[in-house]
Design a protein around this motif. Structure first.
Motif, PDB file in Angstrom:
ATOM      1  N   GLN A 380       0.870  -1.224  -0.210  1.00  0.00           N
ATOM      2  CA  GLN A 380      -0.026   0.048   0.100  1.00  0.00           C
ATOM      3  C   GLN A 380       0.875   1.325   0.087  1.00  0.00           C
ATOM      4  N   PRO A 381       1.790   1.332   0.933  1.00  0.00           N
ATOM      5  CA  PRO A 381       2.303   2.887   1.048  1.00  0.00           C
ATOM      6  C   PRO A 381       3.338   2.965  -0.286  1.00  0.00           C
ATOM      7  N   PRO A 382       4.092   1.832  -0.977  1.00  0.00           N
ATOM      8  CA  PRO A 382       4.740   2.314  -2.068  1.00  0.00           C
ATOM      9  C   PRO A 382       3.606   2.618  -3.371  1.00  0.00           C
ATOM     10  N   ASN A 383       2.689   1.962  -3.253  1.00  0.00           N
ATOM     11  CA  ASN A 383       1.599   2.089  -4.331  1.00  0.00           C
ATOM     12  C   ASN A 383       0.946   3.264  -4.251  1.00  0.00           C
ATOM     13  N   ASN A 384       0.572   3.820  -3.141  1.00  0.00           N
ATOM     14  CA  ASN A 384       0.070   5.018  -2.965  1.00  0.00           C
ATOM     15  C   ASN A 384       1.271   6.413  -3.404  1.00  0.00           C
ATOM     16  N   ARG A 385       2.414   5.963  -2.824  1.00  0.00           N
ATOM     17  CA  ARG A 385       3.342   6.919  -3.384  1.00  0.00           C
ATOM     18  C   ARG A 385       3.208   7.278  -4.885  1.00  0.00           C
ATOM     19  N   GLU A 386       3.247   5.936  -5.676  1.00  0.00           N
ATOM     20  CA  GLU A 386       3.359   6.052  -7.188  1.00  0.00           C
ATOM     21  C   GLU A 386       1.912   6.919  -7.551  1.00  0.00           C
ATOM     22  N   MET A 387       0.866   6.630  -7.012  1.00  0.00           N
ATOM     23  CA  MET A 387      -0.309   7.431  -7.125  1.00  0.00           C
ATOM     24  C   MET A 387      -0.007   8.969  -7.185  1.00  0.00           C
ATOM     25  N   MET A 388       0.480   9.092  -6.134  1.00  0.00           N
ATOM     26  CA  MET A 388       0.751  10.676  -5.790  1.00  0.00           C
ATOM     27  C   MET A 388       1.799  11.437  -6.325  1.00  0.00           C
ATOM     28  N   ALA A 389       2.961  10.824  -6.754  1.00  0.00           N
ATOM     29  CA  ALA A 389       3.989  11.396  -7.246  1.00  0.00           C
ATOM     30  C   ALA A 389       3.904  11.064  -8.946  1.00  0.00           C
ATOM     31  N   SER A 390       3.033  10.460  -9.361  1.00  0.00           N
ATOM     32  CA  SER A 390       2.932  10.416 -10.660  1.00  0.00           C
ATOM     33  C   SER A 390       2.354  11.593 -11.585  1.00  0.00           C
ATOM     34  N   LEU A 391       1.587  12.468 -10.766  1.00  0.00           N
ATOM     35  CA  LEU A 391       0.837  13.643 -11.192  1.00  0.00           C
ATOM     36  C   LEU A 391       1.575  14.851 -10.684  1.00  0.00           C
ATOM     37  N   PRO A 392       1.612  15.823 -11.367  1.00  0.00           N
ATOM     38  CA  PRO A 392       1.888  17.072 -10.664  1.00  0.00           C
ATOM     39  C   PRO A 392       1.431  17.520  -9.330  1.00  0.00           C
ATOM     40  N   PRO A 393       1.969  18.483  -8.601  1.00  0.00           N
ATOM     41  CA  PRO A 393       1.620  18.682  -7.312  1.00  0.00           C
ATOM     42  C   PRO A 393       0.193  19.412  -7.369  1.00  0.00           C
ATOM     43  N   GLU A 394      -0.238  20.136  -8.146  1.00  0.00           N
ATOM     44  CA  GLU A 394      -1.283  20.797  -8.444  1.00  0.00           C
ATOM     45  C   GLU A 394      -2.525  19.883  -8.507  1.00  0.00           C
ATOM     46  N   ARG A 395      -2.365  18.590  -8.847  1.00  0.00           N
ATOM     47  CA  ARG A 395      -3.262  17.585  -8.863  1.00  0.00           C
ATOM     48  C   ARG A 395      -3.397  16.902  -7.722  1.00  0.00           C
ATOM     49  N   SER A 396      -3.008  17.287  -6.567  1.00  0.00           N
ATOM     50  CA  SER A 396      -2.750  16.282  -5.448  1.00  0.00           C
ATOM     51  C   SER A 396      -4.262  16.268  -4.943  1.00  0.00           C
ATOM     52  N   ALA A 397      -4.910  17.293  -5.094  1.00  0.00           N
ATOM     53  CA  ALA A 397      -6.463  16.937  -4.521  1.00  0.00           C
ATOM     54  C   ALA A 397      -7.267  15.860  -5.351  1.00  0.00           C
ATOM     55  N   ASN A 398      -7.066  16.003  -6.616  1.00  0.00           N
ATOM     56  CA  ASN A 398      -7.620  15.015  -7.420  1.00  0.00           C
ATOM     57  C   ASN A 398      -7.156  13.538  -7.126  1.00  0.00           C
ATOM     58  N   VAL A 399      -5.916  13.475  -7.042  1.00  0.00           N
ATOM     59  CA  VAL A 399      -5.244  12.271  -6.611  1.00  0.00           C
ATOM     60  C   VAL A 399      -5.843  11.536  -5.327  1.00  0.00           C
ATOM     61  N   SER A 400      -5.748  12.583  -4.364  1.00  0.00           N
ATOM     62  CA  SER A 400      -6.284  12.172  -3.025  1.00  0.00           C
ATOM     63  C   SER A 400      -7.727  11.668  -2.855  1.00  0.00           C
ATOM     64  N   GLY A 401      -8.652  12.392  -3.769  1.00  0.00           N
ATOM     65  CA  GLY A 401     -10.080  12.063  -4.077  1.00  0.00           C
ATOM     66  C   GLY A 401     -10.150  10.581  -4.662  1.00  0.00           C
ATOM     67  N   VAL A 402      -9.453  10.367  -5.732  1.00  0.00           N
ATOM     68  CA  VAL A 402      -9.387   9.151  -6.362  1.00  0.00           C
ATOM     69  C   VAL A 402      -9.013   8.134  -5.423  1.00  0.00           C
ATOM     70  N   MET A 403      -7.793   8.231  -4.761  1.00  0.00           N
ATOM     71  CA  MET A 403      -7.309   7.298  -3.735  1.00  0.00           C
ATOM     72  C   MET A 403      -8.232   6.766  -2.848  1.00  0.00           C
ATOM     73  N   SER A 404      -8.991   7.955  -2.147  1.00  0.00           N
ATOM     74  CA  SER A 404      -9.971   7.447  -1.057  1.00  0.00           C
ATOM     75  C   SER A 404     -11.254   6.793  -1.838  1.00  0.00           C
TER      76      SER A 404
END
Length: 467
Positions: A380-404
């Protein structure tokens, strides 16, 4: 501590403020996670005290989960307009006030209203939690930070049932809700002081997309709940049909909206899409196995509910031990390799649990459950890192919503599959084999991104050396 060291060139918050901000997130996350697991165990007690049936009392949990699931993507989008800090403070405030209201409730209807508000508050905090970790920690520690997040969630799942049992042994059920009030106030004070401030996005809000998202996720959750409880086909089919229609309309809306709630362009990044796929499939396996083993341990092996809870304990405990280490390693080596290794162990654990029978002793069950926890903790933590780091920081909120949302949808589908299997008269062990199959599919998705993640890691090292 390494997580709170500040180096030249670090983004995120400085070390001292980083510690306070993380403490606020830990407290808020623990409240939401522990609350769910505590109330699940207390449902029979609450039903008896309020004089309602168990079927009605179940909605104390269901309503919380439906509201929380429906608003995850919506709040992730709102955070861009009002800032994540303000949304997090709003969510915490609503959750704490609703917990106080629930503690004072003496009728089921009143309790359900406050549980719905608690679900709303939890959705606001959980939808942006991972993106706040990215804003708080420097990029070089993102994996370690998400490993800490996994430790907190797993700790909440492990502590919830035990804490509920201890409280109910000497106090009434309202104290389960009242416990959140002082913790929530502490978290609010810390969050106001330490959470990073960001600049709100200019532009309109995708109101139609938000309504379609809520309809899609709420009807999907209700469909999965109906399937899990072997409801009539017309009921589960009706909810599922509504979810499909809403999903189709939601996708069309996101393609046309000027400021879409969830920009579909994020899925053009293969690392992100493969990480999301692996996450959803792995959570199906986890959600499925939790419910299947509950039935197996109690109905076939004769364990009590409390004994069953103890048999599950090695799973979250293993995540607590392994998750932070896996997250830290993901900052240094290819995260997809670590995630894939974890999925191999999880598959082995699920297969071994599928071979359990009445002759298997307690120790035999414990090591199998621990193996699953070790595998999931590595994944889980490495996979979440991939989700979060694969997109620019300005997309962090979108990534977080998709993750949850992916986590919620995967777990709900896993529970529904167990209910459908039991309704068809299949043995519980068959569902564990199905969990192993979905986890194998997650492994294939994880392996497909190994070269992409390796290339990103090399680029990150070159960038770090150049700086």
């Amino acid at each position: 501590m390494r997580l709170f060291e500040t180096r030249p060139g670090d983004d995120g918050l400085p070390g001292a403020k980083r510690f306070l901000a993380v403490l606020a997130l830990i407290t808020g996350t623990l409240m939401a996670v522990v609350d769910t697991t505590m109330i699940n165990l207390a449902l029979p007690t609450i039903a008896a005290d309020l004089g309602v049936s168990g079927a009605r009392a179940v909605w104390i949990t269901n309503l919380f989960q439906v509201i929380c699931a429906a608003f995850l993507l919506v709040f992730a989008g709102i955070s861009e307009l009002v800032t994540r800090r303000r949304l997090y403070l709003f969510g915490l405030s609503v959750f704490v006030l609703a917990a106080l209201g629930a503690a004072l409730s003496r009728q089921l209807e009143t309790l359900l209203v406050f549980r719905a508000l608690q679900g709303l508050g939890a959705a606001a905090t959980l939808s942006i939690g991972p993106s706040l970790y990215r804003a708080i920690f420097p990029s070089r520690l993102l994996g370690s930070a998400l490993g800490l997040s996994a430790l907190v969630v797993a700790g909440g799942y492990a502590a919830g049932p035990t804490l509920s049992g201890v409280i109910l042994s000497f106090a009434d059920w309202p104290w389960l809700f009242a416990l959140n009030v002082p913790l929530g106030l502490v978290s609010l004070l810390l969050a106001r002081r330490a959470l990073p401030r960001d600049v709100p996005r200019k532009g309109s809000f995708d109101t139609l997309g938000a309504l379609l998202s809520m309809m899609m996720l709420a009807s999907f959750f209700l469909a999965m709940d109906a399937i899990a409880h072997t409801a009539p086909l017309w009921q589960s089919g009706g909810w599922l049909g509504m979810a499909v229609v809403a999903c189709t309309a939601f996708i069309q809306r996101q393609r046309r909206a000027a400021y879409p709630l969830l920009p579909l362009s994020v899925f053009a990044e293969k690392r992100f899409t493969l990480a999301v796929s692996a996450s959803g499939l792995a959570f199906i396996g986890q959600g499925l196995s939790f419910v299947a083993l509950s039935f197996f341990y109690q109905e076939q092996m004769g364990f009590t509910p409390l004994e069953t809870a103890w048999l599950f304990t090695p799973w979250p405990l293993a995540i607590m031990l392994v998750g932070p280490l896996a997250g830290r390693l993901a900052d240094r080596i290819n995260p997809s390799l670590i995630s894939s290794t974890g999925l191999v162990l999880l598959i082995g654990g699920l297969i071994s649990l599928g071979l359990v029978d009445e002759s298997t002793g307690v120790l035999g069950s414990l090591w199998r459950t621990a193996l699953c926890g070790i595998g999931f903790g590595m994944f889980q933590p490495p996979n979440n890192r991939e989700m979060m780091a694969s997109l620019p920081p300005e997309r962090s909120a979108n990534v977080s919503g998709v993750m949850s949302t992916t986590r919620t949808v995967g777990q709900s589908l896993g529970v529904a599959l167990v209910g459908a299997a039991l309704g068809l008269g299949l043995a519980v062990q068959w569902t564990l084999w199905l969990g192993a199959l979905t986890t194998l599919m997650a492994l294939l998705a994880s392996l497909a991104r190994v070269p992409l993640a390796g290339q990103a890691l090399r680029q990150r090292r070159l960038s770090s050396e150049g700086r």
